[in-house]
Design a protein around this motif. Structure first.
Motif, short mmCIF file in Angstrom:
data_model
loop_
_atom_site.label_atom_id
_atom_site.label_comp_id
_atom_site.label_asym_id
_atom_site.label_seq_id
_atom_site.Cartn_x
_atom_site.Cartn_y
_atom_site.Cartn_z
N ILE A 1 1.04 -1.48 -0.18
CA ILE A 1 -0.17 -0.35 -0.28
C ILE A 1 0.63 1.10 -0.08
N ASP A 2 0.63 2.08 -0.76
CA ASP A 2 1.38 3.46 -1.03
C ASP A 2 1.22 4.36 -0.32
N GLY A 3 1.72 4.61 0.77
CA GLY A 3 1.66 5.78 1.31
C GLY A 3 1.78 7.61 0.93
N GLN A 4 2.15 7.33 -0.18
CA GLN A 4 3.14 8.69 0.01
C GLN A 4 1.53 9.79 -0.75
N ASN A 5 1.36 9.22 -1.04
CA ASN A 5 -0.41 9.96 -0.90
C ASN A 5 -1.52 10.08 -1.35
N LEU A 6 -1.60 9.27 -0.07
CA LEU A 6 -2.88 8.35 -0.04
C LEU A 6 -4.16 9.05 0.48
N ILE A 7 -5.35 8.64 -0.02
CA ILE A 7 -6.24 8.97 0.49
C ILE A 7 -7.28 8.88 1.11
N GLY A 8 -7.35 7.25 1.38
CA GLY A 8 -7.47 6.82 2.79
C GLY A 8 -7.83 5.31 2.53
N PHE A 9 -7.85 4.49 3.61
CA PHE A 9 -8.11 3.07 3.20
C PHE A 9 -9.60 2.81 4.57
N PHE A 10 -9.84 1.81 4.48
CA PHE A 10 -10.42 0.90 5.54
C PHE A 10 -10.25 -0.67 5.58
N GLY A 11 -10.18 -1.11 6.52
CA GLY A 11 -9.86 -2.87 6.34
C GLY A 11 -9.99 -3.74 7.85
N PHE A 12 -9.90 -4.65 7.71
CA PHE A 12 -10.55 -5.62 8.64
C PHE A 12 -9.73 -6.77 8.80
N ALA A 13 -9.43 -7.20 10.44
CA ALA A 13 -8.91 -8.57 10.28
C ALA A 13 -8.96 -9.42 11.17
N ILE A 14 -9.81 -10.38 11.40
CA ILE A 14 -10.86 -11.05 11.59
C ILE A 14 -10.38 -12.78 11.72
N ASP A 15 -10.55 -13.82 12.31
CA ASP A 15 -10.26 -15.17 12.41
C ASP A 15 -11.38 -15.56 11.97
N PRO A 16 -11.35 -15.75 11.04
CA PRO A 16 -12.62 -16.63 9.82
C PRO A 16 -13.67 -17.47 10.68
N GLU A 17 -12.37 -18.31 11.15
CA GLU A 17 -13.40 -19.63 11.78
C GLU A 17 -14.55 -19.38 13.18
N PRO A 18 -13.78 -18.47 14.02
CA PRO A 18 -14.83 -18.63 15.20
C PRO A 18 -15.58 -17.58 14.38
N TYR A 19 -15.51 -16.66 13.50
CA TYR A 19 -16.26 -15.58 12.98
C TYR A 19 -17.71 -16.62 12.23
N TYR A 20 -17.13 -17.60 11.38
CA TYR A 20 -17.58 -18.67 10.81
C TYR A 20 -19.05 -19.05 11.64
N ASP A 21 -18.05 -19.81 12.27
CA ASP A 21 -19.05 -20.88 13.60
C ASP A 21 -19.82 -19.76 14.24
N MET A 22 -19.96 -18.59 14.79
CA MET A 22 -20.67 -17.53 15.28
C MET A 22 -22.01 -17.06 14.22
N MET A 23 -21.18 -16.79 13.34
CA MET A 23 -22.63 -16.56 12.03
C MET A 23 -23.52 -17.44 12.09
N MET A 24 -23.09 -18.64 12.15
CA MET A 24 -23.99 -20.05 11.78
C MET A 24 -24.86 -20.42 12.65
N ASP A 25 -24.09 -19.85 14.24
CA ASP A 25 -25.32 -20.52 15.11
C ASP A 25 -26.42 -19.23 15.16
N MET A 26 -25.97 -17.98 14.60
CA MET A 26 -27.17 -17.49 15.19
C MET A 26 -27.99 -17.24 13.34
N TYR A 27 -27.65 -17.85 12.61
CA TYR A 27 -28.49 -17.96 11.32
C TYR A 27 -29.28 -19.01 11.48
N SER A 28 -28.98 -20.44 11.90
CA SER A 28 -29.56 -21.39 11.79
C SER A 28 -30.76 -20.99 12.99
N THR A 29 -30.16 -20.37 14.35
CA THR A 29 -31.01 -19.73 15.31
C THR A 29 -32.52 -19.26 14.88
N ILE A 30 -32.18 -18.54 13.80
CA ILE A 30 -33.08 -17.92 13.63
C ILE A 30 -34.08 -18.42 12.12
#
Lengths: 606, 225
Positions: free
Chosen positions: A326-355
């Motif tokens: 990522i070139d920071g010299q003329n940076l306009i903006g950025f957005f990003g995320f760092a998540i561990d996909p496995e527990p995130y997936y488990d959490m989402m599946m738990d929620m969706y299957s309940t709903i």
């Protein structure tokens, strides 16, 4: 003595509760806006709000604005900004809340009254500007209403309300026939004798108004004479959310919001599990106007059921190797995320299957399908491939080659299609994400190559949009050429050719990296965002400004007002997960509210 | 039906006009291939390719300058309506609408039995709207060895914001007309038209701004051998 102290403490608590009108906000409200009138009034006085021309104009024409104003859209900002003139308290909190009852759905604004005469004038002017107003008297309050809104008042508190009575409550105008089809209502009055059909219609109209009056009065009763145990004053989640005393706090209760589904699916359906899942999940957002910036802090309270998974999800970090692209010299903006996909997936599946299980008729089938999907999904393979961190950055605004089509004519005036190139200013972007599982990603890349979406060059791919797939002479298509590369377990998608040719293997030179401040934000957080407002508009040249003069005039003013915006999260404290958005201003010698008002004044004057 | 067709055209004009007002760059081509028996092929082509980057940005917006921005499906639907309407006109057939959304090039072509059918087709589209009706004139005439392209300078001043916007809208926009014949061109009245090397076609090129400002005219009478 200790009894005296205890009594004093209890009295203090009681007085605290009784002074604050949160004791009039039903605890089952799905969302509540808490407005700190005192703080807002102080900030407005400090910034000399009354000297701004847009405010003067607004005050002069307040009658015209009040007419037909919606509670959540126009009325509340108007009343809070001009609280003194309208007799609204400038020292207490006001509340806006959304309530979904079976009999009536409403959004209400409640506030203490500081000046009864001023408030009476406001109510009079509002009622005079509305058609078909009906009046009523409740226990300890008076009220007036028409088809869409209602106002109730006594000597201490005023309520403004937008409301809607659902058809199944049998009281809505024009939907009476539908209601009767569902359940014919036969009352003794139906047998009454009328001199004429017109008389009968008039009598029915009166009955409808009476029913509506009772429903509306019921809503006001719930506010003026609540069951003390069922108000936000004794709701620990709400009290926890509002303890920061921010200028505005928005409180959204997970379970109360999900209750809406209960109404849709019917109380007999098994929504209990979903409601129980959401019961201790709530969100509150604190908005503050500070001296140097405006901030919005979003705090999620996650129930014990999901807390551990949420914590595990947020333990992920951004990949340092990926950030080298990522070139920071003329940076306009950025957005990003760092998540561990496995527990995130488990959490989402738990929620969706309940709903899903709670949805009538097809819920069990959908939940079953979800289970089968889970069984078939090779989680090891997928989570080895998706690492969970990604950053999208706009690294510059500069001129790119863009092709376009023109027509020329030969000597006999036969049409010839010609592809021409021109320079056009466009954002330069880079998307990076960590990926693993080399065999799987190679298979995916080969598949995309076979389907002509990617064309292989030396060590990188060129993206070929579907519409220009058969035009080899013009692979750039719309908006320039886009490149894809995988190097050092990092997926790179960019329109910066140098990045995939010169710098693909070792990343950008250190001098081009993001600056220390940005690297620190990425190091300490796992949800990030940054926008350099100042640089954005400096970079936009005259041609881009032609995208609408009025729009860009406003943006130019914004450029001289707003410096940058950042989003940082998630900060974790027990069950609370916090994300902070802050908007910083250019002029460090002026307080934020003054710069904000000057911005409003500038764009208002155009 | 007619009213809705004109509404559709107005809708498209507003959208493209709006888009162009932000880019000021498009080409419009009118082409007629006139056979010796009076029948022929008419083609209109709107080429917005030079502004495609900006147009693709605009297409992502819901509205701009207070006008709703239609999506691709809506525009396609309107063009199909236009096609169906033209197809229904007596003497017009084989109406084809081409949409190139990659390059933003739109083309309508049709076969006509005689040039009057084209004139009637235009008139039928414009006659239901009071303002458009006022703008209508007979654009083409053809009799034996003569082909006439008529042009009447219009007064657009009643269009709201016209004075302020038209220079911006048409600043870099070009109009091209190509008329091809089965016979050789003998002479013509407008020197702005070029005659092809094989003398079987004439071409007119001008900026829209010149046409609007009355610095150029399409009016021409071509005598064929």
């Amino acid at each position: 003595m200790k009894y005296f102290l205890l009594l004093s403490f209890l009295l203090g608590v009681y007085c605290g509760i009784s002074q604050d009108i949160s004791a009039h906000v039903p605890t089952l409200s799905s969302s509540v806006f808490v407005i700190n009138n005192k703080s807002i009034h102080e900030k407005c006085s400090r910034a000399d709000l009354k000297t701004y021309s847009f405010f003067k104009e607004f005050k002069e024409n307040s009658n015209q604005y009040i007419s037909g104003a919606k509670v959540e859209e126009t009325l509340v900002p108007m009343l809070v900004a001009n609280a003194e003139d309208f007799g609204i308290s400038t020292t207490d909190r006001s509340y806006v809340f959304v309530r979904d009852k079976d009999s009536i759905k409403y959004t209400a604004f409640i506030s203490r009254i500081a000046n009864e005469d001023a408030l009476n004038n406001l109510v009079k002017s509002m009622l005079m500007s509305e058609d078909e107003i009906s009046n009523g008297v409740g226990e300890g309050f008076e009220f007036a209403f028409n088809d869409n809104m209602g106002i109730a008042w006594n000597s201490t508190m005023v309520v403004f309300m937008d409301y809607w009575i659902p058809y199944y409550a049998y009281a809505s105008y024009g939907l009476e026939s539908i209601a009767e089809e569902i359940e014919p209502i036969e009352t003794p009055e139906d047998d009454e004798y009328y001199e004429s059909y017109a008389d009968k219609l008039e009598a029915e109209e009166q009955k409808r108004i009476e029913r509506k009056r009772n429903t509306v009065m019921g809503a006001f009763e719930e506010i003026y004479n609540p069951n003390p145990d069922h108000t936000m004053a004794l709701n620990p989640r709400f009290q926890n959310a509002t303890q920061n005393n921010s200028e505005v706090t928005v409180f959204i209760d997970g379970a109360n919001s999900f209750k809406e589904l209960d109404g849709i699916f019917g109380a007999a359906e098994p929504m209990g599990e979903t409601l129980s899942m959401m019961s201790d999940n709530y969100l509150f957002i604190d908005f503050n106007i500070n001296d140097k910036d405006l901030t919005a802090e979003m705090t999620y309270h996650i129930s014990d059921r999901f807390k551990d998974q949420m914590n595990a999800t947020n333990k992920a970090k951004f990949n340092k190797k990926a950030l080298k692209y990522i070139d920071g010299q003329n940076l306009i903006g950025f957005f990003g995320f760092a998540i561990d996909p496995e527990p995130y997936y488990d959490m989402m599946m738990d929620m969706y299957s309940t709903i899903m299980s709670s949805v009538p008729e097809y819920g069990e089938i959908a939940a079953g399908a979800l289970d089968i999907f889970n069984i078939l999904l090779d989680e090891d393979e997928v989570f080895d491939f998706i690492k969970g961190d990604a950053v999208f950055a706009v690294t510059d605004i500069k001129e790119f080659d863009v092709t376009y089509t023109t027509y020329e004519y030969d000597e006999d005036f036969n049409e010839l299609e010609v592809t021409t190139t021109k320079k056009e200013p466009m954002p330069e972007y880079t998307f990076v994400a960590s990926i693993g599982n080399e065999p799987l990603r190679s298979r995916i890349l080969r598949m995309m190559e076979k389907s002509d979406l990617l064309v292989f060059n030396e060590g990188y791919y060129t993206y070929q949009p579907p519409f220009s797939r058969y035009r080899r002479s013009n692979p750039s298509g719309l908006g320039g050429t886009h490149y894809v590369a995988v190097e050092n377990d990092v997926l790179i998608i960019t329109n910066n050719k140098d990045l995939v040719t010169l710098y693909r293997q070792s990343g950008l030179p250190k001098t081009n990296w993001l600056n220390k401040e940005h690297r620190t934000i990425l190091k300490k957080n796992n949800y990030v965002g940054y926008w350099d407002a100042n640089r954005t508009f400096t970079k936009l040249n005259e041609e881009m400004k032609s995208l609408g003069k009025d729009f860009f005039k406003m943006m130019e003013v914004a450029d001289s007002t707003f410096k940058n915006a950042t989003v940082c999260g998630l900060e974790n404290d027990g069950n609370l997960f916090k994300t902070t958005l802050s908007l910083n201003f250019v002029n460090e010698n002026k307080i934020a509210i003054v710069q904000l008002l000057e911005f409003v004044e500038s764009i208002g004057g155009k | 039906m007619m009213k809705s067709i004109w509404k559709n055209i107005k809708y498209l004009l507003i959208f493209f006009g709006l888009s162009l007002s932000l880019s000021g760059c498009f080409d419009f081509v009118e082409e007629i291939q006139l056979n010796n028996d009076g029948s022929g092929l008419l083609k209109y082509k709107l080429n917005l390719s030079k502004s495609k980057t900006k147009l693709s940005s605009i297409m992502l917006m819901d509205s701009i300058r207070g006008f709703a921005v239609p999506d691709q499906d809506e525009i396609h639907e309107k063009l199909v309506d236009l096609k169906l309407h033209l197809q229904d006109q007596e003497g017009l057939s084989d109406v084809v609408v081409k949409e190139n959304w990659g390059e933003y090039i739109f083309e309508v072509s049709l076969h006509f039995d005689n040039i009057e059918s084209v004139n009637h087709g235009f008139e039928s589209v414009m006659s239901k709207d009071q303002f458009a009706k006022g703008l209508f004139f007979t654009p083409f005439e053809s009799s034996g060895d003569r082909f006439v392209r008529n042009y009447v300078h219009q007064d657009y001043s009643s269009i709201q914001g016209w004075d302020r916007n038209f220079t911006e809208v048409f600043s870099d926009s070009k109009f091209t007309a190509v008329y091809k014949f089965g016979r050789l061109v003998d002479s013509q009245t407008n020197p702005k038209y070029l005659i092809s090397k094989n003398r079987k076609a004439v071409m007119f090129k001008s900026s829209f701004l010149d046409l609007i400002k009355k610095e150029a005219t399409l009016q021409n009478s071509i005598v064929l051998q």
